[in-house]
Design a protein around this motif. Sequence first.
Motif, PDB file in Angstrom:
ATOM      1  N   SER A  68      -2.552  54.329 -35.872  1.00 30.40           N
ATOM      2  CA  SER A  68      -1.273  53.703 -35.560  1.00 30.40           C
ATOM      3  C   SER A  68      -1.558  52.417 -34.794  1.00 30.40           C
ATOM      4  CB  SER A  68      -0.428  54.637 -34.697  1.00 30.40           C
ATOM      5  OG  SER A  68       0.771  54.023 -34.304  1.00 30.40           O
ATOM      6  N   PRO A  69      -0.791  51.355 -35.021  1.00 33.04           N
ATOM      7  CA  PRO A  69      -1.033  50.125 -34.265  1.00 33.04           C
ATOM      8  C   PRO A  69      -0.963  50.366 -32.760  1.00 33.04           C
ATOM      9  CG  PRO A  69       0.505  49.702 -36.036  1.00 33.04           C
ATOM     10  CD  PRO A  69       0.308  51.193 -35.969  1.00 33.04           C
ATOM     11  N   GLY A  70      -1.933  49.833 -32.038  1.00 27.68           N
ATOM     12  CA  GLY A  70      -1.953  49.970 -30.593  1.00 27.68           C
ATOM     13  C   GLY A  70      -1.564  48.688 -29.893  1.00 27.68           C
ATOM     14  N   PHE A  71      -1.317  47.640 -30.680  1.00 29.52           N
ATOM     15  CA  PHE A  71      -0.890  46.341 -30.163  1.00 29.52           C
ATOM     16  C   PHE A  71      -1.878  45.751 -29.177  1.00 29.52           C
ATOM     17  CE2 PHE A  71       2.976  48.771 -31.228  1.00 29.52           C
ATOM     18  CZ  PHE A  71       3.354  48.037 -32.346  1.00 29.52           C
ATOM     19  N   GLU A  72      -3.185  46.003 -29.417  1.00 30.94           N
ATOM     20  CA  GLU A  72      -4.215  45.404 -28.557  1.00 30.94           C
ATOM     21  C   GLU A  72      -4.222  43.889 -28.655  1.00 30.94           C
ATOM     22  OE1 GLU A  72      -5.263  49.559 -29.031  1.00 30.94           O
ATOM     23  OE2 GLU A  72      -4.827  48.033 -30.518  1.00 30.94           O
ATOM     24  N   ASN A  73      -3.807  43.363 -29.794  1.00 29.63           N
ATOM     25  CA  ASN A  73      -3.795  41.915 -29.985  1.00 29.63           C
ATOM     26  C   ASN A  73      -2.422  41.312 -29.735  1.00 29.63           C
ATOM     27  OD1 ASN A  73      -6.518  41.892 -30.743  1.00 29.63           O
ATOM     28  ND2 ASN A  73      -5.987  42.500 -32.804  1.00 29.63           N
ATOM     29  N   GLY A  74      -1.567  42.023 -29.047  1.00 28.76           N
ATOM     30  CA  GLY A  74      -0.225  41.530 -28.770  1.00 28.76           C
ATOM     31  C   GLY A  74       0.799  42.181 -29.682  1.00 28.76           C
TER      32      GLY A  74
END
Length: 102
Positions: A68-74
């Motif tokens: 699942s996307p973890g939004f580490e890159n924003g």
Amino acid sequence: DGVDVVYPVHALAFHPVHGTFASGGGDGVVALWDAVAKRRIRQYQKYPTSIAALAFSNNGKYLAIGVSPGFENGMEDLEVEGRVGIFVKELGETEAKGKGQK
């Protein structure tokens, strides 16, 4: 560029037979580790997005990998459709077995 990128670890799972463990995180990579030898046993292909959860089957033959996307890159990756899922990896008989001390 002289910049190190460090991703968070989101999930750990301990192998029920061999005592080794799997880790997965924001870089989308799953690795198997031998805690006794303090080294990585193997690293698997990069998954399409962050690793959110890991679990071994009771006999240790399968590893479930939740992504699942973890939004580490924003927050630019708000489109998550098709990027959330579960993969099941069948492990070889000794694939998660530790290598022991050197």
